[in-house]
Design a protein around this motif. Structure first.
Motif, PDB file in Angstrom:
ATOM      1  N   MET A  48      46.217  33.345  45.128  1.00  0.00           N
ATOM      2  CA  MET A  48      46.911  33.290  43.841  1.00  0.00           C
ATOM      3  C   MET A  48      48.212  32.498  43.944  1.00  0.00           C
ATOM      4  O   MET A  48      48.601  31.822  42.988  1.00  0.00           O
ATOM      5  CB  MET A  48      47.189  34.698  43.328  1.00  0.00           C
ATOM      6  N   ASP A  49      48.883  32.540  45.100  1.00  0.00           N
ATOM      7  CA  ASP A  49      50.108  31.772  45.254  1.00  0.00           C
ATOM      8  C   ASP A  49      49.839  30.282  45.086  1.00  0.00           C
ATOM      9  O   ASP A  49      50.582  29.573  44.392  1.00  0.00           O
ATOM     10  CB  ASP A  49      50.736  32.039  46.619  1.00  0.00           C
TER      11      ASP A  49
ATOM     12  N   LEU B 235      47.198  28.903  43.593  1.00  0.00           N
ATOM     13  CA  LEU B 235      46.760  28.665  42.222  1.00  0.00           C
ATOM     14  C   LEU B 235      47.956  28.537  41.279  1.00  0.00           C
ATOM     15  O   LEU B 235      48.000  27.637  40.442  1.00  0.00           O
ATOM     16  CB  LEU B 235      45.858  29.811  41.760  1.00  0.00           C
ATOM     17  N   CYS B 236      48.906  29.425  41.430  1.00  0.00           N
ATOM     18  CA  CYS B 236      50.074  29.401  40.560  1.00  0.00           C
ATOM     19  C   CYS B 236      50.912  28.148  40.799  1.00  0.00           C
ATOM     20  O   CYS B 236      51.461  27.573  39.850  1.00  0.00           O
ATOM     21  CB  CYS B 236      50.924  30.656  40.781  1.00  0.00           C
ATOM     22  N   ALA B 237      50.991  27.716  42.064  1.00  0.00           N
ATOM     23  CA  ALA B 237      51.768  26.515  42.371  1.00  0.00           C
ATOM     24  C   ALA B 237      51.135  25.289  41.727  1.00  0.00           C
ATOM     25  O   ALA B 237      51.834  24.453  41.130  1.00  0.00           O
ATOM     26  CB  ALA B 237      51.870  26.342  43.882  1.00  0.00           C
ATOM     27  N   VAL B 238      49.819  25.167  41.831  1.00  0.00           N
ATOM     28  CA  VAL B 238      49.127  24.023  41.253  1.00  0.00           C
ATOM     29  C   VAL B 238      49.193  24.069  39.729  1.00  0.00           C
ATOM     30  O   VAL B 238      49.345  23.032  39.060  1.00  0.00           O
ATOM     31  CB  VAL B 238      47.667  23.971  41.729  1.00  0.00           C
ATOM     32  N   ALA B 239      49.069  25.263  39.164  1.00  0.00           N
ATOM     33  CA  ALA B 239      49.108  25.421  37.700  1.00  0.00           C
ATOM     34  C   ALA B 239      50.524  25.375  37.146  1.00  0.00           C
ATOM     35  O   ALA B 239      50.707  25.309  35.926  1.00  0.00           O
ATOM     36  CB  ALA B 239      48.443  26.730  37.293  1.00  0.00           C
ATOM     37  N   GLN B 240      51.523  25.466  38.037  1.00  0.00           N
ATOM     38  CA  GLN B 240      52.931  25.456  37.639  1.00  0.00           C
ATOM     39  C   GLN B 240      53.252  26.629  36.705  1.00  0.00           C
ATOM     40  O   GLN B 240      53.860  26.470  35.643  1.00  0.00           O
ATOM     41  CB  GLN B 240      53.307  24.117  36.979  1.00  0.00           C
ATOM     42  N   VAL B 241      52.822  27.809  37.153  1.00  0.00           N
ATOM     43  CA  VAL B 241      53.156  29.034  36.441  1.00  0.00           C
ATOM     44  C   VAL B 241      53.615  30.067  37.458  1.00  0.00           C
ATOM     45  O   VAL B 241      53.340  29.953  38.654  1.00  0.00           O
ATOM     46  CB  VAL B 241      51.942  29.600  35.652  1.00  0.00           C
ATOM     47  N   SER B 242      54.313  31.067  36.994  1.00  0.00           N
ATOM     48  CA  SER B 242      54.717  32.155  37.875  1.00  0.00           C
ATOM     49  C   SER B 242      53.539  33.117  38.054  1.00  0.00           C
ATOM     50  O   SER B 242      52.612  33.142  37.242  1.00  0.00           O
ATOM     51  CB  SER B 242      55.911  32.910  37.269  1.00  0.00           C
ATOM     52  N   LYS B 243      53.588  33.925  39.107  1.00  0.00           N
ATOM     53  CA  LYS B 243      52.526  34.912  39.308  1.00  0.00           C
ATOM     54  C   LYS B 243      52.538  35.934  38.175  1.00  0.00           C
ATOM     55  O   LYS B 243      51.481  36.423  37.779  1.00  0.00           O
ATOM     56  CB  LYS B 243      52.698  35.608  40.668  1.00  0.00           C
ATOM     57  N   ARG B 244      53.721  36.224  37.666  1.00  0.00           N
ATOM     58  CA  ARG B 244      53.800  37.163  36.549  1.00  0.00           C
ATOM     59  C   ARG B 244      53.030  36.616  35.357  1.00  0.00           C
ATOM     60  O   ARG B 244      52.284  37.343  34.684  1.00  0.00           O
ATOM     61  CB  ARG B 244      55.267  37.403  36.180  1.00  0.00           C
ATOM     62  N   THR B 245      53.194  35.316  35.090  1.00  0.00           N
ATOM     63  CA  THR B 245      52.472  34.687  33.992  1.00  0.00           C
ATOM     64  C   THR B 245      50.972  34.740  34.232  1.00  0.00           C
ATOM     65  O   THR B 245      50.190  35.051  33.324  1.00  0.00           O
ATOM     66  CB  THR B 245      52.915  33.220  33.824  1.00  0.00           C
TER      67      THR B 245
ATOM     68  N   TYR C  63      49.239  36.877  35.964  1.00  0.00           N
ATOM     69  CA  TYR C  63      48.696  38.227  35.813  1.00  0.00           C
ATOM     70  C   TYR C  63      48.782  38.728  34.379  1.00  0.00           C
ATOM     71  O   TYR C  63      48.116  39.704  34.023  1.00  0.00           O
ATOM     72  CB  TYR C  63      49.398  39.182  36.776  1.00  0.00           C
ATOM     73  N   GLN C  64      49.589  38.085  33.553  1.00  0.00           N
ATOM     74  CA  GLN C  64      49.584  38.427  32.134  1.00  0.00           C
ATOM     75  C   GLN C  64      48.324  37.885  31.453  1.00  0.00           C
ATOM     76  O   GLN C  64      47.808  38.481  30.514  1.00  0.00           O
ATOM     77  CB  GLN C  64      50.833  37.869  31.451  1.00  0.00           C
TER      78      GLN C  64
ATOM     79  N   PHE D 162      45.437  37.030  33.278  1.00  0.00           N
ATOM     80  CA  PHE D 162      44.276  37.550  34.009  1.00  0.00           C
ATOM     81  C   PHE D 162      44.720  38.772  34.806  1.00  0.00           C
ATOM     82  O   PHE D 162      45.733  38.731  35.495  1.00  0.00           O
ATOM     83  CB  PHE D 162      43.701  36.485  34.944  1.00  0.00           C
ATOM     84  N   GLY D 163      43.945  39.828  34.732  1.00  0.00           N
ATOM     85  CA  GLY D 163      44.317  41.053  35.434  1.00  0.00           C
ATOM     86  C   GLY D 163      44.392  40.893  36.936  1.00  0.00           C
ATOM     87  O   GLY D 163      45.055  41.664  37.624  1.00  0.00           O
ATOM     88  N   GLY D 164      43.730  39.902  37.465  1.00  0.00           N
ATOM     89  CA  GLY D 164      43.712  39.655  38.897  1.00  0.00           C
ATOM     90  C   GLY D 164      42.807  38.478  39.205  1.00  0.00           C
ATOM     91  O   GLY D 164      42.219  37.862  38.305  1.00  0.00           O
ATOM     92  N   LYS D 165      42.671  38.179  40.473  1.00  0.00           N
ATOM     93  CA  LYS D 165      41.856  37.040  40.869  1.00  0.00           C
ATOM     94  C   LYS D 165      40.393  37.251  40.499  1.00  0.00           C
ATOM     95  O   LYS D 165      39.695  36.302  40.108  1.00  0.00           O
ATOM     96  CB  LYS D 165      41.986  36.790  42.369  1.00  0.00           C
ATOM     97  N   ASP D 166      39.898  38.477  40.610  1.00  0.00           N
ATOM     98  CA  ASP D 166      38.497  38.750  40.273  1.00  0.00           C
ATOM     99  C   ASP D 166      38.197  38.362  38.829  1.00  0.00           C
ATOM    100  O   ASP D 166      37.176  37.734  38.528  1.00  0.00           O
ATOM    101  CB  ASP D 166      38.174  40.231  40.476  1.00  0.00           C
ATOM    102  N   GLU D 167      39.090  38.744  37.934  1.00  0.00           N
ATOM    103  CA  GLU D 167      38.903  38.410  36.517  1.00  0.00           C
ATOM    104  C   GLU D 167      38.981  36.900  36.301  1.00  0.00           C
ATOM    105  O   GLU D 167      38.231  36.336  35.491  1.00  0.00           O
ATOM    106  CB  GLU D 167      39.963  39.116  35.684  1.00  0.00           C
ATOM    107  N   LEU D 168      39.855  36.243  37.035  1.00  0.00           N
ATOM    108  CA  LEU D 168      39.996  34.795  36.922  1.00  0.00           C
ATOM    109  C   LEU D 168      38.722  34.088  37.386  1.00  0.00           C
ATOM    110  O   LEU D 168      38.263  33.138  36.743  1.00  0.00           O
ATOM    111  CB  LEU D 168      41.192  34.319  37.744  1.00  0.00           C
ATOM    112  N   VAL D 169      38.146  34.546  38.483  1.00  0.00           N
ATOM    113  CA  VAL D 169      36.916  33.936  38.992  1.00  0.00           C
ATOM    114  C   VAL D 169      35.791  34.063  37.964  1.00  0.00           C
ATOM    115  O   VAL D 169      35.038  33.120  37.720  1.00  0.00           O
ATOM    116  CB  VAL D 169      36.497  34.574  40.328  1.00  0.00           C
ATOM    117  N   ALA D 170      35.672  35.232  37.355  1.00  0.00           N
ATOM    118  CA  ALA D 170      34.627  35.437  36.354  1.00  0.00           C
ATOM    119  C   ALA D 170      34.823  34.507  35.158  1.00  0.00           C
ATOM    120  O   ALA D 170      33.861  33.913  34.654  1.00  0.00           O
ATOM    121  CB  ALA D 170      34.612  36.902  35.907  1.00  0.00           C
ATOM    122  N   GLU D 171      36.066  34.358  34.705  1.00  0.00           N
ATOM    123  CA  GLU D 171      36.340  33.484  33.561  1.00  0.00           C
ATOM    124  C   GLU D 171      36.122  32.017  33.930  1.00  0.00           C
ATOM    125  O   GLU D 171      35.623  31.227  33.113  1.00  0.00           O
ATOM    126  CB  GLU D 171      37.772  33.692  33.071  1.00  0.00           C
TER     127      GLU D 171
END
Length: 204
Positions: free
Chosen positions: A39-40, A42-52, A54-55, A57-66
């Motif tokens: 996730m670190d 992913l957030c760096a490449v997307a240029q978002v904070s981890k807080r953003t 997780y707001q 996507f509930g977690g990496k599992d949910e992100l993978v499914a989406e």
């Protein structure tokens, strides 16, 4: 989930943050795999904070499914929903893949994810079952003797071609299409007026 939120610098962000996260996941999961992508990064490449992250996507599992849902949310509508093709032609069009086609992302995810209860694993199963079901439905429209069997055969052939393309780094879909044509011809009884053309239609 709110559509608008404040980023780490107080700037308001809308759906752009969510799309950047999904875009980054598509890039990184394809290049280095799901398990090796954290996730670190992913957030760096997307240029978002981890807080953003997780707001949205509930977690990496949910992100993978989406991430997987985004590939083909309507189960190959560009093939199965075409009205300019006969049912037999739609069955063959499933194998009309560009030479650059990479390993099916659903197969790739299934190989990496060992938990059958993982939301992405469940989605992969549902998607693959949906492909076989649409193939069977189309085979039924084409008057196949056993449409469910033909649907499963073509689904297996499609997945095999995708996996073999990745393993040997060469396109296997033209060969798969030739095999599919034989399976289809054997499964669909020819009418007395048929002369081998797939475009001849009765009705006169």
């Amino acid at each position: 989930m709110t559509e608008l939120e404040k980023g780490p610098l107080g700037r308001r962000r809308g759906r752009g943050a969510r799309e950047r996260i999904l875009s980054a996941s598509r890039q990184l999961f394809r290049e280095q795999g799901i398990n090796r992508t954290g996730m670190d990064q992913l957030c760096a490449v997307a240029q978002v904070s981890k807080r953003t992250a997780y707001q949205h996507f509930g977690g990496k599992d949910e992100l993978v499914a989406e991430y997987l849902r985004r590939f083909d949310p309507d189960v190959m509508p560009g093939v199965f929903d075409r009205t300019d093709l006969t049912p037999r032609e739609r069955l063959l069009a499933v194998f009309d893949m560009p030479a650059s086609t990479d390993l099916c992302p659903y197969i790739a995810a299934a190989v990496e994810l060992h938990d059958p209860q993982h939301p992405a694993s469940q989605y992969v199963r549902e998607y693959k079952q949906a492909i076989a079901a649409r193939l069977a439905e189309t085979a039924r429209e084409a008057d196949a003797t056993d449409p469910e069997q033909l649907g499963e055969q073509l689904a297996l052939l499609l997945d095999g071609a995708a996996a073999r393309t990745r393993v040997i780094n060469a396109g296997s879909f033209p060969t798969a299409a030739a095999i599919a044509a034989v399976l289809i011809d054997n499964a669909i009884p020819r009418q007395p007026s048929d002369e081998g053309s797939i475009t001849v239609e009765s009705g006169s």
